[in-house]
Every structure is written in C-alpha cells, then in structure tokens.
Design an enzyme around this catalytic site. Structure first.
Site, PDB file in Angstrom:
ATOM      1  CG  ASN A   1     124.378 114.785  55.108  1.00 39.34           C
ATOM      2  OD1 ASN A   1     124.088 115.343  54.053  1.00 39.34           O
ATOM      3  ND2 ASN A   1     123.852 115.141  56.272  1.00 39.34           N
TER       4      ASN A   1
ATOM      5  CD  GLU B   1     123.386 112.528  61.753  1.00 41.26           C
ATOM      6  OE1 GLU B   1     124.468 112.298  61.228  1.00 41.26           O
ATOM      7  OE2 GLU B   1     122.617 113.418  61.360  1.00 41.26           O
TER       8      GLU B   1
ATOM      9  CD  GLU C   1     122.875 120.126  59.279  1.00 40.24           C
ATOM     10  OE1 GLU C   1     122.787 119.864  58.056  1.00 40.24           O
ATOM     11  OE2 GLU C   1     123.903 119.918  59.943  1.00 40.24           O
TER      12      GLU C   1
ATOM     13  CB  SER D   1     132.194 115.359  65.171  1.00 37.58           C
ATOM     14  OG  SER D   1     131.617 116.653  65.084  1.00 37.58           O
TER      15      SER D   1
ATOM     16  CG  HIS E   1     120.271 116.003  58.867  1.00 35.88           C
ATOM     17  ND1 HIS E   1     120.643 117.176  59.480  1.00 35.88           N
ATOM     18  CD2 HIS E   1     121.379 115.223  58.834  1.00 35.88           C
ATOM     19  CE1 HIS E   1     121.931 117.099  59.797  1.00 35.88           C
ATOM     20  NE2 HIS E   1     122.406 115.929  59.412  1.00 35.88           N
TER      21      HIS E   1
HETATM   22  P1  PGA Z   1     129.207 115.895  60.800  1.00 38.98           P
HETATM   23  O1  PGA Z   1     127.727 115.802  60.228  1.00 38.98           O
HETATM   24  O2  PGA Z   1     129.898 114.607  60.488  1.00 38.98           O
HETATM   25  O3  PGA Z   1     129.837 117.077  60.087  1.00 38.98           O
HETATM   26  O4  PGA Z   1     129.099 116.139  62.262  1.00 38.98           O
HETATM   27  C1  PGA Z   1     126.977 114.628  60.346  1.00 38.98           C
HETATM   28  C2  PGA Z   1     125.574 114.851  59.808  1.00 38.98           C
HETATM   29  O5  PGA Z   1     125.041 115.955  59.994  1.00 38.98           O
HETATM   30  O6  PGA Z   1     124.973 113.952  59.220  1.00 38.98           O
END
Ligand code: PGA
Length: 248
Positions: free
Chosen positions: A8, A167, A98, A211, A96
């Site tokens: 992503n 997530e 975000e 992460s 997601h």
């Molecule tokens: P990250 O993001 O690996 O930077 O924590 C994962 C995601 O938001 O899909």
C-alpha cells in the site's frame, strides 16, 4: 490459497519513477519463489497505467487504494470500479483506517464500496481495525466485528472474492506492531465471523497490517489465521518489500 503480500504505497512515489522501481523489484524478486506467494502493488490512481505497463509479463497484480461507491454518473473527482477494471486493476483496498479517519468513511459507505468493487468483478481488500483508545477500553474485538459485519452485510462471499486486512490503527506507520499472539487472536476472531457468513471462510485470506517489515514478518506470517500482509512504509523500498515476500 497462497500467502498474499499487498503493498500500500499510500500518497507516495511519482508515476515517472515507476519504471526504474519495478525493474529494481523484479531483480530483487529473483531470489524469491514467486510460485509460493501472490504479490500486489496498490498504487495511487494516477500511477496505474504506467504501473500496468511496467508489470507486463510479471505475476505481480495491480491494486488501487480506494474507489467510488458509484459505478458512474455526476460525481466529480471520483474514480469508479469499472474504470479501475478497465485499467487492469485486480484488487481494491476498501475502508482503510486513513480513509475512515480523514475522509469520514463510515460503515455504510465502506459497505457500498465493497458492493461496487464486487459488481465490477474486482476483489476488495477490506480493512478493519481498532484505535488505541478502543483497544485500551477492551473494545477491540467488538469494533472489528462491527466493521466486518457492516461491510459484508448482504454480500455473497467466495474465498477468492474477498481479502480482509486486520490493521490495528495504533500500529499503522508507528513502528509499533501487534504481537504475533494478539494479531493471531484477532485474525482468528475475524475468521470466526466469516465462518458465520460463508462456508468458504476457511480459505478467505486474512492479512495483518501495521508496521510489518522484514524483521517481524516471519513471526506474523507463521500464525495459522494470518495469510499475508498489507504493507505500507516497508513497501516503498523494493528491497524491504522483497524481504517480507521472502518470509512467506
Ligand atoms: P504501515 O502501513 O505498514 O506503514 O504501518 C500499513 C497500512 O496502512 O496499510
């Protein structure tokens, strides 16, 4: 089902950089048996035609990071699932955290987007996950189950028409990762809920995201209910993405 690693990229990279980046990725992937896993790159809309061209002849699939809930019409600025399909997209990230946090996407909109993706014959990567406050209040499971139930209400599921990504919001882009045990426990809960919805649930791929990187991927990917990863930061470098792929 093969393990599945989905990159992503979020709001990173320029379309003009992609040719070189994909060459780097292809070279680094020579050390990985690509028969053993599936890999997708979820890029910004603007990157999709160039990425499709750069990936030609490779088993790596094309993904988008969002989609309109509408198939067509007077919706300025939106991009519809049939348009993505026409560009060779296979996977679409939906819900997601975000987008839920910064673009006010609620359960109903996420559900409409899952339906739009299915309608176009694409596969959603449906994201669910709790915030730190929700985890600390002991609500993590309830939140994830609510998000999952709401997004999949009325959806006919097959194992190959859905991917779920667990997530935890507090682990995204923070360097903090859920422990192998906590991630497995939630992914098992997700699978339990999917089993209520479809007998094919045993084969639906459930990814962990938050992460994930080369150093922690093997432990997470070894968990029985974790079938892969949704990778943000560590997917921006070809070398670190391949490190994760090698851990599958
Ligand atoms: P990250 O993001 O690996 O930077 O924590 C994962 C995601 O938001 O899909």
């Amino acid at each position: 089902m093969k393990p599945f690693i989905a990159a992503n990229w979020k709001l990173h990279k320029l379309p003009s950089e992609l040719g070189m980046w994909v060459e780097e990725l292809k070279t680094a992937l020579k050390s990985v048996d690509m028969e053993r896993l599936e890999l997708a790159l979820c890029a910004p809309y603007t990157h999709l035609p160039a990425l499709r061209q750069a990936l030609e002849g490779s088993p790596i699939k094309l993904g988008a990071q969002d989609v309109s809930a509408h198939a067509e019409g007077a919706y300025t600025g939106e991009v519809a699932a049939p348009m993505l399909k026409d560009l060779g997209v296979y996977y679409v990230i939906v819900g997601h955290s975000e987008r839920r946090a910064h673009h006010h996407e609620d359960d109903a909109l996420v559900r409409a987007k899952v339906a739009a993706v299915h309608e176009a014959g694409l596969v959603p990567i449906l994201c669910v996950g709790e915030t730190l406050a929700e985890r600390e209040a002991g609500q993590a499971e309830a939140v994830v189950l609510r998000q999952l139930g709401a997004a999949l209400e009325g959806v006919t599921l097959e194992a190959d028409t859905l991917v779920v990504a667990y997530e935890p919001v507090w682990a995204i882009g923070t360097g903090k990762t859920a422990t192998d045990e906590d991630a497995q426990a939630m992914c098992r809960t997700v699978r339990g809920k999917l089993k209520e919805l479809t007998p094919a649930a045993g084969d639906v791929r459930i990814l962990y995201g938050g992460s994930m990187k080369g150093s922690n991927a093997a432990g997470l990917l070894a968990q029985p209910d974790i079938s892969g990863g949704l990778i943000g930061s560590a997917s921006l470098s070809a070398a670190s993405l391949v490190e994760i792929a090698a851990a599958c």
